[in-house]
Design a protein around this motif. Structure first.
Motif, mmCIF file in Angstrom:
data_model
loop_
_atom_site.group_PDB
_atom_site.id
_atom_site.type_symbol
_atom_site.label_atom_id
_atom_site.label_comp_id
_atom_site.label_asym_id
_atom_site.label_seq_id
_atom_site.Cartn_x
_atom_site.Cartn_y
_atom_site.Cartn_z
ATOM 1 N N LEU A 138 -27.439 -6.520 -20.104
ATOM 2 C CA LEU A 138 -27.590 -5.923 -19.029
ATOM 3 C C LEU A 138 -26.352 -5.490 -18.239
ATOM 4 C CD1 LEU A 138 -29.954 -4.476 -17.205
ATOM 5 C CD2 LEU A 138 -30.161 -6.813 -16.285
ATOM 6 N N PRO A 139 -25.470 -4.581 -18.263
ATOM 7 C CA PRO A 139 -24.475 -4.319 -17.715
ATOM 8 C C PRO A 139 -24.535 -4.205 -16.143
ATOM 9 C CG PRO A 139 -24.403 -2.832 -19.401
ATOM 10 C CD PRO A 139 -25.865 -3.470 -19.334
ATOM 11 N N GLN A 140 -25.602 -3.884 -15.532
ATOM 12 C CA GLN A 140 -25.923 -3.851 -14.174
ATOM 13 C C GLN A 140 -25.865 -5.246 -13.525
ATOM 14 O OE1 GLN A 140 -27.721 -2.371 -16.625
ATOM 15 N NE2 GLN A 140 -29.017 -0.875 -15.800
ATOM 16 N N LEU A 141 -26.342 -6.092 -14.233
ATOM 17 C CA LEU A 141 -26.384 -7.607 -13.691
ATOM 18 C C LEU A 141 -25.093 -8.203 -14.198
ATOM 19 C CD1 LEU A 141 -27.574 -9.942 -12.348
ATOM 20 C CD2 LEU A 141 -29.012 -10.630 -14.389
ATOM 21 N N ALA A 142 -24.572 -8.127 -15.117
ATOM 22 C CA ALA A 142 -23.174 -8.419 -15.696
ATOM 23 C C ALA A 142 -21.990 -8.266 -14.722
ATOM 24 C CB ALA A 142 -22.803 -8.033 -17.019
ATOM 25 N N SER A 143 -22.003 -6.910 -14.149
ATOM 26 C CA SER A 143 -21.097 -6.540 -13.225
ATOM 27 C C SER A 143 -20.974 -7.255 -11.750
ATOM 28 C CB SER A 143 -21.264 -4.895 -12.847
ATOM 29 O OG SER A 143 -22.481 -4.584 -12.294
ATOM 30 N N ARG A 144 -22.278 -7.698 -11.616
ATOM 31 C CA ARG A 144 -22.385 -8.667 -10.249
ATOM 32 C C ARG A 144 -22.275 -9.923 -10.515
ATOM 33 N NH1 ARG A 144 -25.754 -4.357 -10.370
ATOM 34 N NH2 ARG A 144 -26.865 -3.537 -8.440
ATOM 35 N N VAL A 145 -21.516 -10.416 -11.721
ATOM 36 C CA VAL A 145 -21.203 -11.790 -11.902
ATOM 37 C C VAL A 145 -19.706 -11.904 -11.338
ATOM 38 C CG1 VAL A 145 -20.420 -13.556 -13.472
ATOM 39 C CG2 VAL A 145 -22.467 -12.282 -13.859
ATOM 40 N N VAL A 146 -19.450 -12.824 -10.378
ATOM 41 C CA VAL A 146 -18.305 -13.076 -9.508
ATOM 42 C C VAL A 146 -17.528 -14.082 -10.274
ATOM 43 C CG1 VAL A 146 -19.181 -12.115 -7.454
ATOM 44 C CG2 VAL A 146 -19.002 -14.779 -8.114
ATOM 45 N N LEU B 164 -34.173 -10.273 -17.155
ATOM 46 C CA LEU B 164 -32.984 -10.164 -16.399
ATOM 47 C C LEU B 164 -33.285 -8.973 -15.194
ATOM 48 C CD1 LEU B 164 -30.285 -10.281 -19.328
ATOM 49 C CD2 LEU B 164 -30.566 -12.188 -17.703
ATOM 50 N N GLU B 165 -33.807 -8.002 -15.524
ATOM 51 C CA GLU B 165 -33.932 -7.119 -14.657
ATOM 52 C C GLU B 165 -34.619 -7.445 -13.359
ATOM 53 O OE1 GLU B 165 -33.587 -2.744 -17.130
ATOM 54 O OE2 GLU B 165 -35.602 -3.922 -16.867
ATOM 55 N N TYR B 166 -35.623 -8.365 -13.548
ATOM 56 C CA TYR B 166 -36.508 -9.036 -12.388
ATOM 57 C C TYR B 166 -35.680 -9.878 -11.768
ATOM 58 C CZ TYR B 166 -39.653 -12.117 -10.359
ATOM 59 O OH TYR B 166 -40.477 -13.054 -9.106
ATOM 60 N N LEU B 167 -34.680 -10.574 -12.431
ATOM 61 C CA LEU B 167 -33.696 -11.475 -11.576
ATOM 62 C C LEU B 167 -32.889 -10.661 -10.652
ATOM 63 C CD1 LEU B 167 -33.071 -14.147 -14.328
ATOM 64 C CD2 LEU B 167 -34.491 -14.479 -12.095
ATOM 65 N N GLN B 168 -32.338 -9.707 -11.181
ATOM 66 C CA GLN B 168 -31.459 -8.834 -10.414
ATOM 67 C C GLN B 168 -32.308 -8.164 -9.312
ATOM 68 O OE1 GLN B 168 -29.380 -5.517 -12.850
ATOM 69 N NE2 GLN B 168 -29.490 -4.316 -10.880
ATOM 70 N N SER B 169 -33.733 -7.733 -9.641
ATOM 71 C CA SER B 169 -34.269 -7.108 -8.312
ATOM 72 C C SER B 169 -34.491 -8.117 -7.288
ATOM 73 C CB SER B 169 -35.832 -6.765 -8.853
ATOM 74 O OG SER B 169 -36.475 -7.701 -9.138
ATOM 75 N N LEU B 170 -34.759 -9.225 -7.480
ATOM 76 C CA LEU B 170 -34.713 -10.417 -6.410
ATOM 77 C C LEU B 170 -33.437 -10.498 -5.697
ATOM 78 C CD1 LEU B 170 -36.809 -13.220 -8.029
ATOM 79 C CD2 LEU B 170 -37.568 -11.616 -6.718
ATOM 80 N N TRP B 171 -32.394 -10.577 -6.302
ATOM 81 C CA TRP B 171 -31.041 -10.527 -5.788
ATOM 82 C C TRP B 171 -30.699 -9.294 -5.004
ATOM 83 C CZ3 TRP B 171 -25.722 -10.084 -8.674
ATOM 84 C CH2 TRP B 171 -24.758 -10.730 -7.807
#
Length: 321
Positions: free
Chosen positions: A231-239, A201-208
């Motif tokens: 992974l709250p850092q990525l969850a917080s980016r979900v619109v 998930l962190e890898y996908l977040q890094s691409l985004w």
């Protein structure tokens, strides 16, 4: 008037304000227009009969004009979705909700999570929604292996993008190639996202998060919302968090009749009984039952769709409790 304009510019410069470059302003204005157009498509209202209302000429859109409108092959097949012979995808209320969620995410190049219990049609809904996208957008489906690693995820994204040449021998080169390909507007769909551990998930977040990429990330799967919670850092980016629920009793008859011609001759009360006795609003069960019913009618002389036959078929599509 020219003197007044000169004083305003001089005041802003002395105050440290940097005047925007004209090219930058035009580009930002164009991007805003694109985002607004996508938002308009995603938020197209539903008419009283359930069909989406649009006032624009025919063009690629995320919400169809009619309940049966879907670009499919001559056999009614939708790429990536296994259906019984003669069946066709149906734009249910859930599919329309997914279309709105994905469209809103595309409008801001954000992320969307499509979740729900197994068999409810999450993947089919996303494929239906993304069967047509606005000009300038591409759609890439990234497969997720069982117990994936970051190295495996990196390779999966590289292969899904169909990049030329052999896979780079270092992760830095691979990431640079992937980031370059993601520089154009693209929907990156990760199905079975519930399998992803935190490093993936962190890898996908890094691409985004990469400044050169333009990605709308669609994470789909039963339990994908729980995976994102790790992974709250990525969850917080979900619109948009979009659940695909079971078919309701009120919509079963119309949806199933639109799904396959076999069910169009079955009275609505009988369809309700089938759903309550076996399918329980699960689209995958309805598809399996349709296939078994087709086979029974083709292989058994004088077979008819009655409760005796259906009870025998129920045992084939549902394990004993």
């Amino acid at each position: 008037m020219l003197a007044s304009l000169h004083r305003v510019v001089r005041r802003d410069v002395e105050a440290g304000r940097v005047l925007p470059d004209r090219a930058v302003v035009r580009r930002e204005w164009g991007e805003q227009q694109t985002r607004q157009a996508l938002a308009d498509l995603a938020l197209a209202g539903l008419s009283e009969g359930g069909a989406a209302k649009t006032s624009v000429p025919p063009s690629p859109r995320l919400v169809p004009e009619a309940t049966g409108g879907l670009p499919v092959g001559e056999s009614g097949a939708l790429a990536g979705v296994a259906l019984p012979v003669g069946a066709q995808p149906v734009w249910t209320l859930s599919v329309r909700a997914v279309a709105e969620a994905v469209g809103q995410a595309m409008a801001v190049q954000g992320a969307v999570c499509v979740f729900g219990d197994p068999g409810r049609g999450k993947t089919a809904a996303v494929r239906m929604v993304l069967s047509e996208v606005p000009p300038g957008w591409k759609v890439t489906w990234v497969p997720v292996a069982v117990r994936p690693s970051v190295a495996g995820m990196r390779r999966a994204v590289f292969d899904a993008l169909a990049l030329a040449g052999r896979f780079p021998h270092t992760s830095a080169l691979a990431d640079a190639a992937v980031a370059g390909a993601l520089g154009q507007a693209r929907v990156l769909v990760v199905d079975e996202a519930q399998r992803l551990p935190v490093p993936c998930l962190e890898y996908l977040q890094s691409l985004w998060d990469h400044p050169g990429t333009r990605i709308t990330l669609v994470l789909c799967g039963a339990g994908s919302e729980r995976a994102l919670a790790r992974l709250p850092q990525l969850a917080s980016r979900v619109v948009a968090w979009q659940e695909v629920p079971r078919l309701t009793g009120a919509e079963v008859a119309s949806v199933v009749a639109g799904f396959h011609p076999l069910w169009r001759t079955v009275p609505a009360p009988e369809l309700t009984w089938i759903d309550q006795s076996c399918a329980h609003g699960t689209f995958r069960t309805w598809a399996a039952l349709t296939a078994h019913l087709q086979n029974a009618l083709l292989t058994t002389a004088d077979a008819s769709v009655d409760r005796a036959l259906l009870r025998r078929l129920f045992k084939r599509v549902a394990p004993p409790l």
